[in-house]
Design a protein around this motif. Structure first.
Motif, PDB file in Angstrom:
ATOM      1  N   SER A   1       2.514  -7.644   8.966  1.00  0.00           N
ATOM      2  CA  SER A   1       1.834  -8.551  10.339  1.00  0.00           C
ATOM      3  C   SER A   1       1.662  -7.588  11.553  1.00  0.00           C
ATOM      4  O   SER A   1       1.589  -7.951  12.461  1.00  0.00           O
TER       5      SER A   1
ATOM      6  N   ASN B   1      -4.831  -5.063   7.728  1.00  0.00           N
ATOM      7  CA  ASN B   1      -5.028  -6.424   7.145  1.00  0.00           C
ATOM      8  C   ASN B   1      -6.583  -6.719   6.903  1.00  0.00           C
ATOM      9  O   ASN B   1      -7.225  -6.454   8.092  1.00  0.00           O
ATOM     10  N   VAL B   2      -6.946  -7.130   5.922  1.00  0.00           N
ATOM     11  CA  VAL B   2      -8.470  -7.407   5.708  1.00  0.00           C
ATOM     12  C   VAL B   2      -8.828  -8.850   5.412  1.00  0.00           C
ATOM     13  O   VAL B   2      -9.637  -9.213   4.945  1.00  0.00           O
ATOM     14  N   ARG B   3      -7.760  -9.700   5.353  1.00  0.00           N
ATOM     15  CA  ARG B   3      -7.696 -11.182   5.102  1.00  0.00           C
ATOM     16  C   ARG B   3      -8.796 -11.833   6.048  1.00  0.00           C
ATOM     17  O   ARG B   3      -9.048 -11.443   7.073  1.00  0.00           O
ATOM     18  N   PRO B   4      -9.819 -12.522   5.230  1.00  0.00           N
ATOM     19  CA  PRO B   4      -9.703 -13.421   4.121  1.00  0.00           C
ATOM     20  C   PRO B   4     -10.135 -12.593   2.833  1.00  0.00           C
ATOM     21  O   PRO B   4      -9.975 -13.065   1.836  1.00  0.00           O
ATOM     22  N   ALA B   5     -10.421 -11.682   2.994  1.00  0.00           N
ATOM     23  CA  ALA B   5     -10.891 -10.511   1.832  1.00  0.00           C
ATOM     24  C   ALA B   5      -9.547 -10.496   1.099  1.00  0.00           C
ATOM     25  O   ALA B   5      -8.358 -10.428   1.562  1.00  0.00           O
ATOM     26  N   PRO B   6      -9.645  -9.895  -0.308  1.00  0.00           N
ATOM     27  CA  PRO B   6      -8.746  -9.581  -0.946  1.00  0.00           C
ATOM     28  C   PRO B   6      -8.033  -8.462  -0.470  1.00  0.00           C
ATOM     29  O   PRO B   6      -8.862  -7.471   0.152  1.00  0.00           O
ATOM     30  N   MET B   7      -6.729  -8.318  -0.408  1.00  0.00           N
ATOM     31  CA  MET B   7      -6.037  -7.150   0.176  1.00  0.00           C
ATOM     32  C   MET B   7      -6.501  -5.900  -0.370  1.00  0.00           C
ATOM     33  O   MET B   7      -6.516  -4.856   0.277  1.00  0.00           O
TER      34      MET B   7
ATOM     35  N   ASP C   1      -9.157  -4.870  -1.147  1.00  0.00           N
ATOM     36  CA  ASP C   1     -10.377  -4.151  -0.660  1.00  0.00           C
ATOM     37  C   ASP C   1      -9.914  -3.158   0.524  1.00  0.00           C
ATOM     38  O   ASP C   1     -10.772  -2.359   0.895  1.00  0.00           O
TER      39      ASP C   1
ATOM     40  N   GLN D   1       0.633  -0.350   0.250  1.00  0.00           N
ATOM     41  CA  GLN D   1      -0.761  -0.117   0.357  1.00  0.00           C
ATOM     42  C   GLN D   1      -1.051   1.493  -0.017  1.00  0.00           C
ATOM     43  O   GLN D   1      -1.988   2.017  -0.757  1.00  0.00           O
TER      44      GLN D   1
ATOM     45  N   THR E   1       2.675  -7.505  -5.116  1.00  0.00           N
ATOM     46  CA  THR E   1       1.285  -7.871  -4.887  1.00  0.00           C
ATOM     47  C   THR E   1       0.383  -7.907  -5.873  1.00  0.00           C
ATOM     48  O   THR E   1       0.738  -7.097  -6.786  1.00  0.00           O
TER      49      THR E   1
END
Length: 359
Positions: free
Chosen positions: A175, A211-217, A219, A256, A280
């Motif tokens: 976050s 953080n790329v939400r709402p795209a799949p993480m 990505d 990641q 994840t």
């Protein structure tokens, strides 16, 4: 007319008096004392309870209110470091309104207090040559949006010179934001100090927004490889082979890091994962029933390390991940220290990595 002016003057004075009564007093908070104890102060005439939470405390402590509505507490001497803290006012968590040093985070509201101590620490602002932090916007084809990242360039950096610099891609926690590694982790000061001491190579450090939400993480891995790396190489004099490229990250960013690094061992010769969160879909997809070519990977990687504290809530899962890589015959250098899932440990992990990579 004189009577009207006199009435206006009376009203004005009354308003000023009322404003002065309602205006909060000037407060300094936090105040670090010579013995490293710290006084925290909060103002509220109406609050029923104010508590202090901080990563220098085992549990929250209560502040005491005086007759003017000023709440205070002094905590015993604290080990020199940088610590997040916050107040809980009648059950609601808030940052310290009198402290401009804010923890860069999207979920919780915290402030930061620095206890400097007698000797400069590796993250301290020291009298050495300093690098530069630059904010960039780049367009991500992967995510079809413009995003932000930070770039640290080392002291005496010459964009038009002949030197090609190695690059560390440094990822924040779940976050957090692209600013957390500088505002809380002091990555730039750590690099400055270690470079000045000859313990780290001059390097570029890229701190993207993970953080790329709402795209799949998942990505974000594509964003790093297909968008961020080309952007950095187009704008900075960088080494473009795998030996000139490292990836590191904390918590979700540590997970990641493992996903990015091990699906691109031809692009990253250094993988440094700090207390990785790996529960994840991307990690499961990449590492469940994983049958790596260990001999090839070990030749490609110059360093693979996972770091964690023994009080970290992820300690057991990190140990399982270390064991998994060892079972797969992947060479790994674990770093196990005391402490929890904290940015105090993050600074330690980063300082260790900067002295290992690009050597």
């Amino acid at each position: 007319m004189k009577r009207i002016i006199s009435c206006i003057s009376v009203v004005f004075v009354a308003c000023c008096s009322l404003f002065a009564q309602q205006r909060p007093p000037a407060i300094s908070s936090p105040n670090v004392h010579p013995d490293n104890s710290i006084t925290f102060t909060y103002f509220s005439r109406t609050a029923r309870e104010v508590k202090l939470s901080g990563e220098f405390l085992k549990e929250p402590v209560s502040l005491t209110k005086d007759t003017s509505g000023i709440w205070r507490v002094t905590v015993p001497p604290v080990t020199p470091d940088i610590y997040p803290y916050s107040f809980t006012v009648d059950g609601v968590g808030v940052a310290d309104p009198n402290n401009t040093l804010i923890f860069a985070n999207e979920r919780f509201k915290r402030s930061i207090v620095e206890v400097k101590g007698d000797k400069p620490l590796v993250h301290s602002l020291q009298n050495v040559p300093h690098g530069k932090i630059t904010y960039h916007n780049y367009f991500s084809q992967t995510l079809n949006t413009t995003r932000q990242l930070l770039v640290y360039t080392p002291p005496n950096f010459d964009a038009s010179g002949k030197t090609k610099y190695p690059v560390l891609y440094l990822i924040h926690g779940g976050s957090d934001t692209e600013e957390t590694w500088t505002k809380v982790g002091r990555a730039n000061f750590i690099a400055d100090n270690l470079i000045a001491q000859g313990k780290a190579k001059p390097m570029i450090i890229v701190m993207p927004y993970g953080n790329v939400r709402p795209a799949p993480m998942a990505d974000f891995t594509k964003d790093i490889v297909n968008d961020i790396i080309p952007f950095v190489q187009a704008n900075y004099p960088t080494q473009t082979d795998s030996k000139g490229r490292a990836v590191a990250g904390f918590s979700v960013g540590g997970g990641q890091t493992l996903n990015i690094g091990f699906t691109n061992t031809d692009k990253f010769a250094y993988i440094c994962s700090y207390a990785p969160y790996t529960a994840t879909d991307e990690f499961k997809k990449n590492f469940t029933d994983w049958t790596p070519d260990a001999e090839k990977i070990n030749k490609q990687l110059k360093l693979f390390t996972i770091s964690v504290g023994t009080e970290d809530f992820l300690y057991e899962s990190v140990k399982q991940n270390i064991a998994m890589f060892q079972e797969k015959k992947i060479k790994i250098e674990p770093l196990i220290v005391s402490g929890g899932h904290t940015w105090m440990n993050c600074k330690l992990f980063l300082a260790n990595s900067l002295q290992q990579i690009f050597k």
